[in-house]
Design a protein around this motif. Structure first.
Motif, short mmCIF file in Angstrom:
data_model
loop_
_atom_site.label_atom_id
_atom_site.label_comp_id
_atom_site.label_asym_id
_atom_site.label_seq_id
_atom_site.Cartn_x
_atom_site.Cartn_y
_atom_site.Cartn_z
N MET A 1 0.85 -1.19 0.00
CA MET A 1 0.00 0.00 0.00
C MET A 1 0.88 1.24 0.00
N SER A 2 0.63 2.19 -0.86
CA SER A 2 1.44 3.39 -0.93
C SER A 2 0.83 4.48 -0.05
N HIS A 3 1.70 5.39 0.39
CA HIS A 3 1.25 6.49 1.23
C HIS A 3 1.76 7.78 0.63
N ALA A 4 0.88 8.75 0.49
CA ALA A 4 1.30 10.04 -0.06
C ALA A 4 2.20 10.74 0.94
N PRO A 5 3.24 11.41 0.46
CA PRO A 5 4.14 12.11 1.37
C PRO A 5 3.39 13.15 2.19
N SER A 6 3.80 13.32 3.42
CA SER A 6 3.21 14.31 4.29
C SER A 6 4.10 15.53 4.38
N GLN A 7 3.53 16.66 4.73
CA GLN A 7 4.31 17.87 4.91
C GLN A 7 5.15 17.74 6.17
N VAL A 51 16.37 25.75 24.35
CA VAL A 51 16.10 24.52 23.62
C VAL A 51 14.73 24.60 22.95
N GLU A 52 14.66 24.25 21.69
CA GLU A 52 13.38 24.17 20.98
C GLU A 52 12.96 22.71 20.87
N PRO A 53 11.93 22.29 21.61
CA PRO A 53 11.50 20.90 21.56
C PRO A 53 10.54 20.66 20.39
N ARG A 54 10.74 19.56 19.70
CA ARG A 54 9.83 19.15 18.63
C ARG A 54 9.57 17.66 18.80
N VAL A 55 8.31 17.27 18.87
CA VAL A 55 7.94 15.88 19.12
C VAL A 55 7.44 15.22 17.85
N LEU A 56 7.93 14.03 17.58
CA LEU A 56 7.51 13.27 16.40
C LEU A 56 6.05 12.86 16.52
N HIS A 57 5.27 13.16 15.48
CA HIS A 57 3.87 12.72 15.39
C HIS A 57 3.76 11.79 14.19
N LEU A 58 3.53 10.53 14.45
CA LEU A 58 3.43 9.54 13.38
C LEU A 58 2.00 9.43 12.87
N PRO A 59 1.83 8.97 11.63
CA PRO A 59 0.47 8.76 11.10
C PRO A 59 -0.32 7.76 11.93
N GLY A 60 -1.63 7.93 11.94
CA GLY A 60 -2.50 6.97 12.60
C GLY A 60 -2.75 7.23 14.07
N ARG A 61 -2.42 8.43 14.55
CA ARG A 61 -2.66 8.75 15.95
C ARG A 61 -2.92 10.24 16.11
N TRP A 62 -2.85 10.74 17.31
CA TRP A 62 -3.24 12.10 17.67
C TRP A 62 -2.85 13.12 16.60
N THR A 71 3.69 0.62 8.72
CA THR A 71 4.05 -0.63 9.38
C THR A 71 5.40 -1.18 8.94
N ARG A 72 6.02 -0.60 7.93
CA ARG A 72 7.30 -1.08 7.43
C ARG A 72 8.42 -0.15 7.89
N LEU A 73 9.41 -0.71 8.55
CA LEU A 73 10.47 0.09 9.14
C LEU A 73 11.26 0.90 8.11
N PRO A 74 11.67 0.34 6.98
CA PRO A 74 12.43 1.15 6.02
C PRO A 74 11.65 2.38 5.53
N LEU A 75 10.36 2.19 5.23
CA LEU A 75 9.55 3.31 4.77
C LEU A 75 9.38 4.34 5.89
N LEU A 76 9.15 3.86 7.09
CA LEU A 76 8.97 4.75 8.23
C LEU A 76 10.22 5.61 8.45
N ALA A 176 -2.17 1.77 16.14
CA ALA A 176 -0.86 2.42 16.13
C ALA A 176 0.17 1.57 16.86
N LEU A 177 -0.24 0.97 17.97
CA LEU A 177 0.68 0.09 18.71
C LEU A 177 1.12 -1.09 17.85
N ARG A 178 0.17 -1.71 17.20
CA ARG A 178 0.51 -2.87 16.36
C ARG A 178 1.42 -2.45 15.20
N ALA A 179 1.15 -1.29 14.62
CA ALA A 179 1.99 -0.81 13.52
C ALA A 179 3.41 -0.59 13.98
N ASP A 180 3.59 0.05 15.14
CA ASP A 180 4.93 0.34 15.63
C ASP A 180 5.67 -0.93 16.02
#
Length: 256
Positions: A1-7, A51-62, A71-76, A176-180
């Motif tokens: 399954m392909s995923h469109a790039p996110s900003q 310090v400027e904090p920036r938190v990673l927000h992955l697809p499929g959650r908040w 779900t694929r580590l190389p793509l992620l 999201a847990l299962r994907a990670d």
């Protein structure tokens, strides 16, 4: 399954506090499996103005619930790497990853170095080591039923005992847990090293990672700072955020 790039902003959105363009250092935080940026708001509230904090927000959650989890580590890693590169602006930067986030931060540091990009000033890893004993536990999770997965997460101390509301919220995060965990299960350790300083943190009562095992990170860099242990379980860091930040400030040679 392909995923469109996110900003890029979708992956590392602003922390919510005042703009930090004048901060000396960028700090990128990589949450645990299934984790969201909302769970790391305390970091944004307590880190100093340097310090400027920036938190990673992955697809499929908040904030990105309408997107399918990756779900694929190389793509992620490729997508996060693109987003992280877009956020770098010439200031020194540090990576802090907890559990699954430590895996991601480590592999991104390796990836950036191989590509000749500026390495992080510090790679901070917490609650994860690149060992087969940890991987075996991760590989078992995708086969668990929902009830088994909820029970396993409770054992890590993520949920207060008897919290019905918290358990209901957790069940909404199961995709999201299962994907990670599925992505983590694809990881094959190659012993790759990084040239930047590496510092490790751990909870003394972590049921997943024995704190003394964090010393394995000494084999991944010629500049290993050491291991700091804190009271607590796998999620000790929520109770010791300020102390962790102070350690990072000292490593980054920032005013305390």
């Amino acid at each position: 399954m392909s995923h469109a790039p996110s900003q890029p902003g979708e992956w590392f959105p602003p922390s919510g506090r005042a703009p930090d363009d004048d901060a000396d250092v960028q700090l990128f935080l990589f949450p645990h499996a299934g984790g969201t940026g909302a769970m790391y708001r305390e970091w944004a509230a307590t880190v100093p103005a340097t310090v400027e904090p920036r938190v990673l927000h992955l697809p499929g959650r908040w904030g990105r619930g309408d997107e399918a989890p990756l779900t694929r580590l190389p793509l992620l890693l490729a997508r996060i790497g693109e987003a992280l590169e877009a956020e770098l602006d010439g200031r020194p930067y540090a990576l802090f990853g907890h559990s699954f986030g430590a895996l991601l931060a480590y592999r991104l540091a390796v990836q950036f170095e191989k590509e000749g990009m500026t390495a992080p000033s510090v790679l901070a890893v917490s609650g994860w080591v690149p060992g087969e004993d940890i991987l075996a536990k991760q590989r078992a999770v995708p086969e668990m039923s929902d009830d088994e997965l909820v029970a396993a997460v409770k054992e890590l101390g993520l949920l207060p005992t008897g919290s019905v509301l918290a358990e209901e919220l957790l069940r909404t995060a199961l995709p999201a847990l299962r994907a990670d965990f599925g992505a983590a299960a694809e990881y094959l350790d190659d012993g790759a090293q990084v040239s930047c300083p590496v510092v490790a943190f751990a909870g003394r009562s972590d049921p997943l990672v024995v704190a003394r095992a964090m010393g394995v990170w000494a084999d991944r860099t010629s500049n290993f700072v050491g291991v700091t242990e804190y009271p607590g379980d796998h999620f000790y860091l929520f109770d010791h955020a300020i102390s962790l930040q102070l350690s990072l400030q000292q490593l980054l040679q920032l005013p305390t």
